[in-house]
Design a protein around this motif. Structure first.
Motif, PDB file in Angstrom:
ATOM      1  N   GLY A 238      45.364 -20.050  50.767  1.00  0.00           N
ATOM      2  CA  GLY A 238      46.354 -20.944  50.162  1.00  0.00           C
ATOM      3  C   GLY A 238      45.818 -21.702  48.970  1.00  0.00           C
ATOM      4  O   GLY A 238      46.048 -22.908  48.833  1.00  0.00           O
ATOM      5  N   VAL A 239      45.078 -21.013  48.104  1.00  0.00           N
ATOM      6  CA  VAL A 239      44.465 -21.665  46.941  1.00  0.00           C
ATOM      7  C   VAL A 239      45.383 -21.538  45.728  1.00  0.00           C
ATOM      8  O   VAL A 239      45.948 -20.477  45.472  1.00  0.00           O
ATOM      9  CB  VAL A 239      43.096 -21.031  46.624  1.00  0.00           C
ATOM     10  N   LEU A 240      45.539 -22.632  44.981  1.00  0.00           N
ATOM     11  CA  LEU A 240      46.429 -22.617  43.819  1.00  0.00           C
ATOM     12  C   LEU A 240      45.802 -23.332  42.640  1.00  0.00           C
ATOM     13  O   LEU A 240      45.282 -24.439  42.773  1.00  0.00           O
ATOM     14  CB  LEU A 240      47.759 -23.308  44.160  1.00  0.00           C
ATOM     15  N   ILE A 241      45.847 -22.681  41.477  1.00  0.00           N
ATOM     16  CA  ILE A 241      45.613 -23.344  40.195  1.00  0.00           C
ATOM     17  C   ILE A 241      46.913 -23.174  39.417  1.00  0.00           C
ATOM     18  O   ILE A 241      47.255 -22.046  39.040  1.00  0.00           O
ATOM     19  CB  ILE A 241      44.432 -22.708  39.428  1.00  0.00           C
ATOM     20  N   PRO A 242      47.690 -24.235  39.224  1.00  0.00           N
ATOM     21  CA  PRO A 242      49.046 -24.110  38.674  1.00  0.00           C
ATOM     22  C   PRO A 242      49.121 -23.241  37.422  1.00  0.00           C
ATOM     23  O   PRO A 242      48.437 -23.500  36.434  1.00  0.00           O
ATOM     24  CB  PRO A 242      49.433 -25.559  38.371  1.00  0.00           C
ATOM     25  N   GLY A 243      49.930 -22.199  37.507  1.00  0.00           N
ATOM     26  CA  GLY A 243      50.178 -21.340  36.358  1.00  0.00           C
ATOM     27  C   GLY A 243      49.123 -20.293  36.100  1.00  0.00           C
ATOM     28  O   GLY A 243      49.353 -19.357  35.334  1.00  0.00           O
TER      29      GLY A 243
END
Length: 371
Positions: A238-243
């Motif tokens: 569930g890792v996120l770096i926006p965009g």
């Protein structure tokens, strides 16, 4: 403004961009709403509810796209929809462009104005249009993972919560954001032994307090991630770096050392995935096996629960849609810096740093094209 709501055609995607309640509010505000036939049926919103709300039911997708000034969707356009792109069209939807250079090319070539749900920010600097689907996907990831741990689906034959006298499954959650927190809530609630890994120590402290010690936390580094995944029966990414493209936190080498029949659910797959062995799958063909480990990497997980997902999503997106309809896209973007963060493409120019860096392209700031 003329608002178009086409039927989603991505594999097993049953959500819809506007509900009958939203259509009614738009019509009452003086706007025209065109809804493709059966666009909302699988979400529990039949055509007659849109008609009762004052919307016009349009038989073919092409007519919706051709006549609308703003098209509202849920998922990024698929190849069959590229033909509908045209200069000046406003597209308001999830775009997830970072891993999709071909879609980016087409949007730029046709000079579409693309506002991506996943990069819009609010005054608290959070991602309000990504949050509801991250909540759904995070909670679903545990349900899905528990199901794939069953022997008939290739799993280890383990009951997630165990039973008295038999230990529960080990669940490793990678990332302590919205997805990871919601996954941990469900996994802990089902009785699993849950370890959450995150790089932000302050976030780990918050989660330790939130879960009152029932959640085990680990600082993210390759050693800890390798150990946690090796011990896990279920790994949730569930890792996120926006965009931008998600970083590969779990390497192929780590996967090769996992238990045979363990399960990986990579929720980050929309942005390329945070597991090196992950590749996009669909609801029609959701899983595959690498080194004996079952991978579930469906890019539109919330589409499996369309009624809940549509209501949760449109609760968040509709105020922005109404602002775009009332002011026009340009003025709405100028008036709201957070909405302008969602501007990914503007009439042939790329306007989001994360997408540009992921694809090695030039970009310009939204403010420079809006002034």
């Amino acid at each position: 403004m003329i608002i178009g709501v086409p039927k989603e055609i991505k594999d097993h995607e049953a959500r819809v961009g506007v509900t009958p309640a939203g259509a009614k509010a738009l019509v009452e505000a003086g706007h025209v709403v065109l809804v493709e036939t059966h666009a909302g049926t699988q979400s529990g919103f039949p055509d007659h509810e849109y008609q009762d709300a004052g919307a016009e039911i349009v038989g073919e997708a092409g007519n919706v796209w051709a006549n609308a000034e703003t098209v509202v969707k849920v998922k990024e356009p698929v190849e069959k929809e590229y033909v509908f792109f045209r200069e000046g069209l406003v597209l308001f939807t999830y775009l997830h462009l970072a891993p999709l250079p071909e879609l980016t090319n087409r949007l730029l070539e046709k000079k579409v104005i693309g506002i991506a749900y996943e990069t819009v920010r609010d005054r608290a600097n959070t991602l309000p249009l990504l949050t509801p689907m991250s909540e759904v996907a995070g909670r679903m990831s545990v349900q899905v993972g528990a199901s794939y741990l069953e022997k008939e689906k290739g799993g280890r034959g383990i009951l997630l919560g165990g039973v008295p006298g038999v230990p529960p499954a080990n669940v490793c959650v990678i990332g302590g954001g919205i997805v990871g927190t919601n996954a941990a809530k469900i996994a802990v609630g089902m009785g699993a032994h849950v370890t959450l890994v995150d790089v932000n120590l302050n976030r780990l402290r918050e989660l330790d307090d939130l879960f009152l010690g029932r959640l085990h936390t680990l600082a993210s580094n390759s050693y800890n991630v390798g150990r946690a995944t090796r011990e896990a029966d279920l790994v949730i990414g569930g890792v996120l770096i926006p965009g931008a493209t998600a970083p590969k936190i779990v390497t192929h080498a780590m996967v090769s050392k996992m238990k045979k029949g363990a399960v990986i659910v990579d929720v980050a797959i929309d942005q390329g995935g945070c597991v090196e062995t992950a590749r996009p799958t669909s609801h029609s063909d959701p899983s595959y096996v690498v080194d004996g480990v079952v991978h579930y990497c469906v890019t539109n997980m919330p589409g499996a629960v369309p009624h809940t997902s549509t209501l949760a999503l449109t609760n968040a997106t509709f105020p922005y849609l109404m602002r775009i309809a009332n002011l026009g896209a340009t003025e709405a973007l100028k008036a709201d810096a957070g909405l302008a963060e969602g501007l990914n493409v503007w009439k042939g120019q790329l306007t989001h740093r994360g997408v540009a860096e992921s694809q090695g392209r030039e970009w310009v700031a939204p403010a420079s094209v809006l002034n």
